[in-house]
Structure formats: structure tokens, C-alpha cells
Scaffold this motif. Structure first.
Motif, PDB file in Angstrom:
ATOM      1  N   LYS A  65       0.820  -1.218   0.000  1.00  0.00           N
ATOM      2  CA  LYS A  65       0.000   0.000   0.000  1.00  0.00           C
ATOM      3  C   LYS A  65       0.852   1.267   0.000  1.00  0.00           C
ATOM      4  CE  LYS A  65      -3.566   2.326   2.799  1.00  0.00           C
ATOM      5  NZ  LYS A  65      -4.644   2.487   1.840  1.00  0.00           N
ATOM      6  N   THR A  66       1.939   1.260   0.790  1.00  0.00           N
ATOM      7  CA  THR A  66       2.682   2.502   1.031  1.00  0.00           C
ATOM      8  C   THR A  66       4.106   2.488   0.496  1.00  0.00           C
ATOM      9  OG1 THR A  66       3.588   1.771   3.163  1.00  0.00           O
ATOM     10  CG2 THR A  66       1.397   2.806   3.198  1.00  0.00           C
ATOM     11  N   ASN A  73       4.330   2.770  11.052  1.00  0.00           N
ATOM     12  CA  ASN A  73       3.712   3.153   9.791  1.00  0.00           C
ATOM     13  C   ASN A  73       2.457   3.924  10.201  1.00  0.00           C
ATOM     14  OD1 ASN A  73       2.994   3.263   7.058  1.00  0.00           O
ATOM     15  ND2 ASN A  73       3.656   1.162   6.697  1.00  0.00           N
ATOM     16  N   HIS A  80      -1.380   8.457   4.445  1.00  0.00           N
ATOM     17  CA  HIS A  80      -0.116   7.896   4.916  1.00  0.00           C
ATOM     18  C   HIS A  80       0.871   9.021   5.206  1.00  0.00           C
ATOM     19  CE1 HIS A  80       3.834   5.737   4.271  1.00  0.00           C
ATOM     20  NE2 HIS A  80       3.276   5.115   5.286  1.00  0.00           N
TER      21      HIS A  80
END
Length: 103
Positions: A65-66, A73, A80
Motif C-alpha cells: 500500500k505505502t 507506519n 499515509h
């Protein structure tokens, strides 16, 4: 799929979502900074990935995802933010206060 659902649900349910590991000094520092914010701490969620059954799977999903494998995280309002260094940088620049002002 369960890891993705668990992570996304956690991010959605908390204004500030922190994926952490209980023994990580960077996580401890980030959680300390977040606990000092003028935010209702009930809106803050911390998931200790080393203490949940599918923590490794969740960490793998967060990498997808990131692009970030490390903890902490951190997500604020679903966005984010990054890890401890990014949080500290946002704190020193005043950006963190802006991010949490509406929480």
C-alpha cells in the motif's frame, strides 16, 4: 485478503492509526509524540503487529500500500504520513499540528 481488510478497517476507524511493534524504539518515540498531541486519544489507534495473529501479513500489505516496510507506519485521517522520522519532521515544521487540527 484478511490482512488487507484488517488494515483498512483499522485505518478507517481511527483518526490517527499507528502500525507498530511493541519492542521498537522508533515506534515508542512516535507513540510518545502522538500522545502529546492535543487530540482526543480515543481517536488514536495503535496496532502492535508483533502481538496480533496476522501481523506479518498486515505488514506485507502495508508495504504494498505505502512502499514502506518499516514500523511505525502512521496514517492521519486515512493519509499515509510515513514513519518516525517523517512524524518528527512534520512536528518540527508545524505540519503535524495542521494535520491534527480538525480531529
Amino acid at each position: 485478503m484478511a490482512a488487507k481488510q484488517a488494515a483498512e478497517k483499522f485505518i478507517t476507524e481511527h483518526a490517527i492509526a499507528v502500525f507498530s511493534k511493541s519492542y521498537c524504539p522508533y515506534c515508542t518515540r512516535a507513540k510518545g509524540v502522538i500522545s502529546e498531541l492535543k487530540v482526543d486519544q480515543k481517536k488514536v489507534g495503535v496496532m502492535e503487529l508483533d502481538e496480533v495473529n496476522n501481523g506479518g501479513d498486515i505488514q506485507n500489505y502495508l508495504l504494498e500500500k505505502t512502499g514502506q516496510r518499516t514500523v511505525p507506519n502512521i496514517f492521519i485521517s486515512g493519509k499515509h504520513i510515513g514513519g518516525c522520522d517523517a512524524l518528527l519532521k512534520a512536528q518540527s515544521s508545524g505540519e503535524l499540528d495542521k494535520l491534527v487540527a480538525s480531529l
